[in-house]
Design a protein around this motif. Structure first.
Motif, PDB file in Angstrom:
ATOM      1  N   ARG A   1       0.155  -8.858   2.695  1.00  0.00           N
ATOM      2  CA  ARG A   1       0.045  -7.544   1.890  1.00  0.00           C
ATOM      3  C   ARG A   1       1.613  -6.820   1.511  1.00  0.00           C
ATOM      4  O   ARG A   1       2.121  -5.515   1.988  1.00  0.00           O
ATOM      5  CB  ARG A   1      -0.988  -6.686   1.400  1.00  0.00           C
ATOM      6  CG  ARG A   1      -2.475  -6.801   1.672  1.00  0.00           C
ATOM      7  CD  ARG A   1      -2.807  -5.683   2.109  1.00  0.00           C
ATOM      8  NE  ARG A   1      -3.124  -4.729   3.747  1.00  0.00           N
ATOM      9  CZ  ARG A   1      -3.554  -5.520   4.425  1.00  0.00           C
ATOM     10  NH1 ARG A   1      -4.255  -6.542   4.438  1.00  0.00           N
ATOM     11  NH2 ARG A   1      -3.444  -4.504   5.275  1.00  0.00           N
TER      12      ARG A   1
ATOM     13  N   GLU B   1       0.742  -1.085   0.054  1.00  0.00           N
ATOM     14  CA  GLU B   1       0.060  -0.014   0.009  1.00  0.00           C
ATOM     15  C   GLU B   1       0.799   1.181  -0.382  1.00  0.00           C
ATOM     16  O   GLU B   1       0.157   2.462  -0.815  1.00  0.00           O
ATOM     17  CB  GLU B   1      -1.001  -0.206   0.907  1.00  0.00           C
ATOM     18  CG  GLU B   1      -1.898  -1.249   1.008  1.00  0.00           C
ATOM     19  CD  GLU B   1      -2.563  -1.626   2.327  1.00  0.00           C
ATOM     20  OE1 GLU B   1      -3.343  -1.823   2.639  1.00  0.00           O
ATOM     21  OE2 GLU B   1      -1.959  -1.322   3.535  1.00  0.00           O
TER      22      GLU B   1
ATOM     23  N   TYR C   1      -8.360  -4.378  -9.206  1.00  0.00           N
ATOM     24  CA  TYR C   1      -7.678  -3.274  -9.014  1.00  0.00           C
ATOM     25  C   TYR C   1      -7.463  -2.172 -10.287  1.00  0.00           C
ATOM     26  O   TYR C   1      -8.048  -1.292  -9.969  1.00  0.00           O
ATOM     27  CB  TYR C   1      -6.157  -3.249  -9.112  1.00  0.00           C
ATOM     28  CG  TYR C   1      -5.159  -2.031  -9.190  1.00  0.00           C
ATOM     29  CD1 TYR C   1      -5.358  -1.164  -8.262  1.00  0.00           C
ATOM     30  CD2 TYR C   1      -4.785  -1.695 -10.184  1.00  0.00           C
ATOM     31  CE1 TYR C   1      -4.337  -0.166  -8.295  1.00  0.00           C
ATOM     32  CE2 TYR C   1      -3.604  -0.809 -10.831  1.00  0.00           C
ATOM     33  CZ  TYR C   1      -3.607   0.374  -9.135  1.00  0.00           C
ATOM     34  OH  TYR C   1      -3.005   1.243  -9.441  1.00  0.00           O
TER      35      TYR C   1
ATOM     36  N   PHE D   1     -10.813  -2.351  -3.182  1.00  0.00           N
ATOM     37  CA  PHE D   1      -9.199  -0.928  -3.238  1.00  0.00           C
ATOM     38  C   PHE D   1      -9.987   0.826  -2.796  1.00  0.00           C
ATOM     39  O   PHE D   1     -10.873   1.337  -3.881  1.00  0.00           O
ATOM     40  CB  PHE D   1      -8.632  -0.715  -4.617  1.00  0.00           C
ATOM     41  CG  PHE D   1      -7.353  -2.072  -4.691  1.00  0.00           C
ATOM     42  CD1 PHE D   1      -6.395  -2.691  -4.935  1.00  0.00           C
ATOM     43  CD2 PHE D   1      -8.497  -3.280  -5.362  1.00  0.00           C
ATOM     44  CE1 PHE D   1      -5.771  -3.559  -4.912  1.00  0.00           C
ATOM     45  CE2 PHE D   1      -7.838  -4.418  -5.806  1.00  0.00           C
ATOM     46  CZ  PHE D   1      -6.313  -4.442  -5.277  1.00  0.00           C
TER      47      PHE D   1
ATOM     48  N   ILE E   1      -6.240  -1.314   0.837  1.00  0.00           N
ATOM     49  CA  ILE E   1      -6.488  -2.472   0.197  1.00  0.00           C
ATOM     50  C   ILE E   1      -7.351  -3.718   1.542  1.00  0.00           C
ATOM     51  O   ILE E   1      -6.954  -4.251   2.739  1.00  0.00           O
ATOM     52  CB  ILE E   1      -5.364  -3.924  -0.448  1.00  0.00           C
ATOM     53  CG1 ILE E   1      -4.374  -2.851  -0.823  1.00  0.00           C
ATOM     54  CG2 ILE E   1      -6.034  -5.197  -1.295  1.00  0.00           C
ATOM     55  CD1 ILE E   1      -3.244  -3.636  -1.697  1.00  0.00           C
TER      56      ILE E   1
ATOM     57  N   THR F   1      -0.842  -6.069  -7.514  1.00  0.00           N
ATOM     58  CA  THR F   1      -1.477  -6.941  -7.448  1.00  0.00           C
ATOM     59  C   THR F   1      -1.224  -8.404  -7.446  1.00  0.00           C
ATOM     60  O   THR F   1      -2.041  -9.177  -7.292  1.00  0.00           O
ATOM     61  CB  THR F   1      -2.870  -6.252  -8.068  1.00  0.00           C
ATOM     62  OG1 THR F   1      -3.082  -6.470  -9.852  1.00  0.00           O
ATOM     63  CG2 THR F   1      -3.199  -4.843  -7.507  1.00  0.00           C
TER      64      THR F   1
END
Length: 428
Positions: free
Chosen positions: A428, A84, A114, A374, A389, A99
């Motif tokens: 993530r 992020e 996305y 998103f 996210i 992604t």
């Protein structure tokens, strides 16, 4: 005596259809609903982050009383890469490959989710060429089949069913072959672009896809015969890991884990995007919310995905696959090499990115693991000011402290397999 319970699914018209299945009258761990246990003399055990059944680098701190779980605390973050934050220093297009590494079992679906969020920010989400929308749906449903094949195959292997694993992974290889011919890559595809796709379908791809659909249905039926009434599989899944309907809603679960508890919510139906409102498919619903329900949900979802892809191939129109505005989509290569205006557009998009307006948007898509969302905060220009996210796997793991207590250690393996999370997306 065994009682009867209902396994339902809601079809496109809102009707609820049911198939009865037998279940034990007792055995559901009621303590999983209220697992508030005082820590006294329990033994502390670390499960993970390198345990094979945690499906990645998940660590669960367990408090045990013999073989019984009294408390469970998931410890995540071992695969954190700062996605992020990275997005804040990249153009919207440059972030697409990142992604792929979220739910790396369904990269095609991540790309689409996305791209749709960025296109919503640009205000072009309803202006995409129709051919592009159909191809994106095909990609998303292939990703769903691939993810569920891996989820069920590895889950079955965790509890001893090696044959199922071999069958499902054979079919996944066929999906990877389709991905390779479509995108040039088998695993990290990066196929979607802002405003369209990297390229159109290659010659003969639709025929190869239809051939695969006919073969995967046979494998799904074989897995059904191997597992659904298998005594060992039923004993390892039925009545275990019960997530009551209200608990599923309270913990904001989505996807098969929510629908397994009987909650009729599917983003493709509730908030249709792309061309899902033109397609006829059913949403399977469970009735108890145990591991067995979640297994049945994923099996039926694969059949529905096959049904969706067949409709998309039948309805697939001709035409472009990219938005006609060259300030959003890259101009054709031949035009860039021969025309000054297209060359300028190409240069600006490649170096500065698409010029997004100030504002904030959220878009959620129905990914195999649940709702992948998103949130984009833009202050104008080619890069987001902030990107967040909403990863369904992270949300799913939050229920473990409520879910695991009251079960045996050996049950944890089956429960984790039924939740079907992936740590790349969680951390993530």
């Amino acid at each position: 005596m065994a009682d009867k319970r209902q396994f339902d699914f809601a079809d496109s018209s809102g009707r609820v259809l049911g198939v009865e299945r037998e279940t034990p009258g007792t055995g559901s761990p009621l303590s999983a609903v209220e697992p508030q246990v005082e820590r006294k003399d329990g033994m502390i055990l670390n499960m993970g982050p390198s345990h094979p059944s945690t499906h990645g680098v998940l660590r669960i701190v367990l408090e045990l009383d013999g073989e019984m779980v009294k408390g469970a605390w998931p410890d995540v973050g071992y695969l954190h890469r700062g996605d992020e934050k990275i997005a804040e220093s990249m153009t919207y297009t440059q972030f697409i490959p990142y992604t792929d590494r979220l739910d790396y079992l369904a990269p095609l679906a991540n790309n689409v989710a996305y791209a749709l969020a960025v296109e919503k920010l640009l205000g072009i989400d309803r202006e995409l060429p129709l051919r592009c929308q159909y191809i994106r749906v095909i990609c998303c449903e292939l990703a769903r089949i691939s993810s569920h094949l891996l989820g069920i195959g590895s889950w079955a292997m965790d509890v001893g069913a090696m044959t199922v694993f071999l069958l499902t992974f054979t079919e996944r290889e066929k999906i990877y072959n389709l991905c390779e011919s479509l995108t040039g890559a088998r695993f990290t595809t990066s196929y979607t672009r802002i405003g369209g796709l990297a390229r159109d379908l290659p010659h003969g791809w639709t025929d190869a896809c239809r051939k695969f659909l006919g073969e995967v249905v046979v494998t799904i039926n074989e897995v059904d015969q191997l597992l659904t009434k298998n005594r060992i599989w039923v004993d390892r899944t039925r009545g275990l890991g019960v997530i009551p309907r209200q608990m599923a809603v309270d913990y904001a679960l989505t996807g098969p884990n929510l629908r397994g508890s009987g909650v009729n919510y599917d983003v493709r139906k509730a908030l249709p995007y792309l061309v899902y409102d033109r397609l006829d498919f059913d949403v399977p619903l469970g009735s108890v919310g145990d591991c067995y329900d979640r297994y049945l949900i994923r099996m039926e979802e694969m059949r529905q995905s096959v049904r969706i892809i067949h409709q998309c191939l039948d309805q697939l129109p001709d035409g472009p696959v990219n938005h006609p505005d060259f300030k959003i989509s890259l101009p054709p290569k031949e035009s860039v090499e021969t025309k000054m205006e297209e060359l300028i557009h190409h240069f600006i998009l490649a170096t500065q990115g698409v010029n997004a307006p100030p504002g904030e948007v959220y878009f959620g898509a129905e990914n195999p693991k649940g709702e992948l969302g998103f949130y984009i905060n833009s202050r104008g220009g080619g890069t987001p000011y902030r990107l967040k996210i909403r990863s369904p796997s992270f949300v799913t793991l939050s229920v473990l402290p409520q879910l695991l207590p009251g079960h045996m250690i050996s049950d944890i393996v089956s429960i984790l397999g039924s939740l079907d999370f992936v740590m790349g997306e969680c951390d993530r």
